[in-house]
Design an enzyme around this catalytic site. Structure first.
Site, PDB file in Angstrom:
ATOM      1  N   SER A 187      -0.694   8.570  13.911  1.00  0.00           N
ATOM      2  CA  SER A 187      -1.006   8.106  12.550  1.00  0.00           C
ATOM      3  C   SER A 187      -2.466   7.674  12.464  1.00  0.00           C
ATOM      4  O   SER A 187      -3.132   7.882  11.451  1.00  0.00           O
ATOM      5  CB  SER A 187      -0.071   6.949  12.129  1.00  0.00           C
ATOM      6  OG  SER A 187      -0.429   5.728  12.743  1.00  0.00           O
ATOM      7  N   LYS A 188      -2.996   7.104  13.533  1.00  0.00           N
ATOM      8  CA  LYS A 188      -4.392   6.656  13.517  1.00  0.00           C
ATOM      9  C   LYS A 188      -5.356   7.837  13.672  1.00  0.00           C
ATOM     10  O   LYS A 188      -6.456   7.814  13.118  1.00  0.00           O
ATOM     11  CB  LYS A 188      -4.621   5.600  14.607  1.00  0.00           C
ATOM     12  CG  LYS A 188      -3.896   4.285  14.314  1.00  0.00           C
ATOM     13  CD  LYS A 188      -4.359   3.679  12.988  1.00  0.00           C
ATOM     14  CE  LYS A 188      -3.777   2.308  12.720  1.00  0.00           C
ATOM     15  NZ  LYS A 188      -4.318   1.695  11.499  1.00  0.00           N
ATOM     16  N   VAL A 236       0.809  -1.220   0.000  1.00  0.00           N
ATOM     17  CA  VAL A 236       0.000   0.000   0.000  1.00  0.00           C
ATOM     18  C   VAL A 236       0.844   1.272   0.000  1.00  0.00           C
ATOM     19  O   VAL A 236       0.306   2.356  -0.168  1.00  0.00           O
ATOM     20  CB  VAL A 236      -0.990   0.033   1.197  1.00  0.00           C
ATOM     21  CG1 VAL A 236      -1.990  -1.100   1.099  1.00  0.00           C
ATOM     22  CG2 VAL A 236      -0.261   0.020   2.537  1.00  0.00           C
ATOM     23  N   ILE A 296      -7.137  -6.269  20.394  1.00  0.00           N
ATOM     24  CA  ILE A 296      -7.387  -7.568  19.745  1.00  0.00           C
ATOM     25  C   ILE A 296      -6.092  -8.358  19.693  1.00  0.00           C
ATOM     26  O   ILE A 296      -5.050  -7.821  19.282  1.00  0.00           O
ATOM     27  CB  ILE A 296      -7.942  -7.358  18.314  1.00  0.00           C
ATOM     28  CG1 ILE A 296      -9.249  -6.551  18.394  1.00  0.00           C
ATOM     29  CG2 ILE A 296      -8.208  -8.687  17.616  1.00  0.00           C
ATOM     30  CD1 ILE A 296      -9.184  -5.246  17.711  1.00  0.00           C
ATOM     31  N   TYR A 301       2.308   5.861  16.482  1.00  0.00           N
ATOM     32  CA  TYR A 301       1.183   5.024  16.056  1.00  0.00           C
ATOM     33  C   TYR A 301      -0.152   5.752  16.289  1.00  0.00           C
ATOM     34  O   TYR A 301      -0.994   5.830  15.387  1.00  0.00           O
ATOM     35  CB  TYR A 301       1.212   3.696  16.825  1.00  0.00           C
ATOM     36  CG  TYR A 301       0.052   2.796  16.515  1.00  0.00           C
ATOM     37  CD1 TYR A 301       0.005   2.079  15.323  1.00  0.00           C
ATOM     38  CD2 TYR A 301      -1.017   2.670  17.402  1.00  0.00           C
ATOM     39  CE1 TYR A 301      -1.077   1.261  15.031  1.00  0.00           C
ATOM     40  CE2 TYR A 301      -2.092   1.846  17.116  1.00  0.00           C
ATOM     41  CZ  TYR A 301      -2.124   1.148  15.935  1.00  0.00           C
ATOM     42  OH  TYR A 301      -3.199   0.343  15.630  1.00  0.00           O
TER      43      TYR A 301
HETATM   44  N1  LIG Z   1      -4.652  -5.629  17.055  1.00  0.00           N
HETATM   45  C1  LIG Z   1      -5.194  -4.578  17.642  1.00  0.00           C
HETATM   46  O1  LIG Z   1      -5.443  -4.583  18.872  1.00  0.00           O
HETATM   47  C2  LIG Z   1      -5.565  -3.353  16.828  1.00  0.00           C
HETATM   48  C3  LIG Z   1      -6.256  -2.326  17.488  1.00  0.00           C
HETATM   49  C4  LIG Z   1      -6.607  -1.196  16.782  1.00  0.00           C
HETATM   50  C5  LIG Z   1      -6.306  -1.095  15.435  1.00  0.00           C
HETATM   51  N2  LIG Z   1      -5.631  -2.088  14.818  1.00  0.00           N
HETATM   52  C6  LIG Z   1      -5.335  -1.894  13.391  1.00  0.00           C
HETATM   53  O2  LIG Z   1      -5.867  -2.965  12.645  1.00  0.00           O
HETATM   54  C7  LIG Z   1      -5.067  -3.205  11.474  1.00  0.00           C
HETATM   55  C8  LIG Z   1      -4.622  -4.648  11.474  1.00  0.00           C
HETATM   56  O3  LIG Z   1      -3.896  -4.891  12.660  1.00  0.00           O
HETATM   57  P1  LIG Z   1      -3.502  -6.353  13.155  1.00  0.00           P
HETATM   58  O4  LIG Z   1      -3.508  -6.308  14.623  1.00  0.00           O
HETATM   59  O5  LIG Z   1      -4.292  -7.357  12.423  1.00  0.00           O
HETATM   60  O6  LIG Z   1      -1.972  -6.347  12.695  1.00  0.00           O
HETATM   61  P2  LIG Z   1      -1.106  -7.485  11.986  1.00  0.00           P
HETATM   62  O7  LIG Z   1       0.301  -7.034  12.112  1.00  0.00           O
HETATM   63  O8  LIG Z   1      -1.491  -8.792  12.536  1.00  0.00           O
HETATM   64  O9  LIG Z   1      -1.592  -7.396  10.467  1.00  0.00           O
HETATM   65  C9  LIG Z   1      -1.234  -6.325   9.629  1.00  0.00           C
HETATM   66  C10 LIG Z   1      -1.313  -6.789   8.202  1.00  0.00           C
HETATM   67  O10 LIG Z   1      -0.949  -5.699   7.344  1.00  0.00           O
HETATM   68  C11 LIG Z   1      -0.050  -6.189   6.354  1.00  0.00           C
HETATM   69  N3  LIG Z   1       0.802  -5.102   5.868  1.00  0.00           N
HETATM   70  C12 LIG Z   1       1.770  -4.426   6.545  1.00  0.00           C
HETATM   71  N4  LIG Z   1       2.360  -3.536   5.754  1.00  0.00           N
HETATM   72  C13 LIG Z   1       1.752  -3.610   4.537  1.00  0.00           C
HETATM   73  C14 LIG Z   1       1.921  -2.936   3.290  1.00  0.00           C
HETATM   74  N5  LIG Z   1       2.867  -1.988   3.129  1.00  0.00           N
HETATM   75  N6  LIG Z   1       1.103  -3.267   2.265  1.00  0.00           N
HETATM   76  C15 LIG Z   1       0.165  -4.233   2.406  1.00  0.00           C
HETATM   77  N7  LIG Z   1      -0.027  -4.928   3.544  1.00  0.00           N
HETATM   78  C16 LIG Z   1       0.760  -4.617   4.603  1.00  0.00           C
HETATM   79  C17 LIG Z   1       0.752  -7.270   7.076  1.00  0.00           C
HETATM   80  O11 LIG Z   1       1.405  -8.143   6.181  1.00  0.00           O
HETATM   81  C18 LIG Z   1      -0.331  -7.940   7.906  1.00  0.00           C
HETATM   82  O12 LIG Z   1      -0.989  -8.968   7.189  1.00  0.00           O
HETATM   83  C19 LIG Z   1      -3.902  -2.218  11.555  1.00  0.00           C
HETATM   84  O13 LIG Z   1      -4.203  -1.072  10.782  1.00  0.00           O
HETATM   85  C20 LIG Z   1      -3.860  -1.864  13.042  1.00  0.00           C
HETATM   86  O14 LIG Z   1      -3.281  -0.625  13.261  1.00  0.00           O
HETATM   87  C21 LIG Z   1      -5.242  -3.219  15.478  1.00  0.00           C
END
Ligand SMILES: NC(=O)c1ccc[n+]([C@@H]2O[C@H](COP(=O)([O-])OP(=O)(O)OC[C@H]3O[C@@H](n4cnc5c(N)ncnc54)[C@H](O)[C@@H]3O)[C@@H](O)[C@H]2O)c1
Length: 266
Positions: free
Chosen positions: A160-161, A63, A190, A157
């Site tokens: 950015s959000k 992305v 999560i 982080y």
């Molecule tokens: N886990 C949590 O508690 C939580 C809470 C709030 C928000 N989020 C957000 O949810 C989203 C997913 O988080 P997650 O916990 O599943 O993280 P994760 O690290 O398990 O998954 C992130 C995914 O994004 C992909 N990715 C990273 N860089 C990329 C790029 N340049 N192009 C395409 N794909 C790319 C990775 O390969 C991975 O599959 C993120 O945006 C994170 O900030 C997560």
């Protein structure tokens, strides 16, 4: 909230939240293009989605590169015919070495703003170009409870959000004349590979947590921060995304929805 015959592209769909969101959309009838920098992981998820009886394919997508995204989206359009829904899930918590730090470094600001902010912008622009031609579409961004207010140690982080919540409103205004809705889900806490890194950082830097497992640190965080005292799941986030992506959200745009058990209420 059925997604029958809708085509959804999910970035970051190879695991964690993206995988859960892709599953919920497929369960509700959507054809899903799973796009991730991790092609192998995306292929595994697409294989699992096949059980729901709809089309699911995996694509390598970075992305942070407009050119690569353009190629990926053109391939998806050739194979699926259109994209009705874009879900921007791809994201990172920080740069390499984050586990040994207690504050955001320059490289953390660089990587979080490049992937989380610029990545969301680029994917939205590339897919919106196609949606505008059709005069229809839904974009759902993924921010975080961390984007709702400042927090020590995770400044890059969280900022950015916050930017993702802000840019959601700008895109909603710009794309409204084309009947494209843009909304954002702010997930809470999560258990995914991202949270494993957060727990490891806590374990290494907080003597009170040194003897705990990552999962115990996560469970403690839920009890401390979450009024409902329940962890959130990728499926919880998928359900919120499915709502924004559905016809039920026809008149909803520029909105952010917390799915966090009450962790933050703003
Ligand atoms: N886990 C949590 O508690 C939580 C809470 C709030 C928000 N989020 C957000 O949810 C989203 C997913 O988080 P997650 O916990 O599943 O993280 P994760 O690290 O398990 O998954 C992130 C995914 O994004 C992909 N990715 C990273 N860089 C990329 C790029 N340049 N192009 C395409 N794909 C790319 C990775 O390969 C991975 O599959 C993120 O945006 C994170 O900030 C997560």
């Amino acid at each position: 909230m059925q997604m029958d015959s809708k085509v959804a592209m999910v970035t970051g769909g190879a695991g964690g939240l993206g995988e859960g969101i892709a599953k919920v959309l497929a369960q509700r009838g959507a054809d899903v293009a799973v796009a991730d920098i991790d092609l192998h992981g995306a292929e595994e998820v697409a294989r699992q989605l096949a059980q729901y009886g709809h089309k699911a394919r995996a694509y390598r997508a970075d992305v942070t590169s407009r050119d690569r995204l353009q190629e990926t989206v053109e391939t998806i359009l050739a194979e699926f015919g259109r994209i009705d829904v874009l879900v921007n899930v791809a994201g990172v918590i920080a740069a390499t070495g984050f586990e040994d730090t207690v504050t955001s470094r320059e490289e953390d600001w660089d990587v979080t703003f490049t992937v989380n902010v610029k990545g969301t912008v680029l994917a939205s622009e590339v897919v919106a170009e196609h949606m505008m031609k059709r005069g229809a579409g839904k974009i759902v961004n993924i921010a975080s409870h961390a984007g709702r207010g400042g927090g020590a140690g995770g400044g890059a982080y969280g900022a950015s959000k916050a930017a993702v919540i802000h840019l959601t409103q700008s895109f909603a205004l710009e794309l409204a004349p084309h009947s494209i809705n843009v909304n954002v889900v702010c997930p809470g806490t999560i258990w995914t590979p991202m949270w494993e890194r957060i727990a490891e950082r806590d374990r290494r830097n907080d003597p009170k947590k040194a003897s705990l497992t990552g999962r115990q640190i996560f469970d403690q965080a839920i009890l401390e921060r979450c009024p409902l005292k329940r962890e959130q799941t990728p499926e919880d986030i998928g359900n919120a995304v499915a709502f924004f992506a559905s016809d039920d959200a026809f008149n909803i745009t520029g909105q952010s929805l917390n799915v966090n058990g009450g962790t933050r209420m703003n």
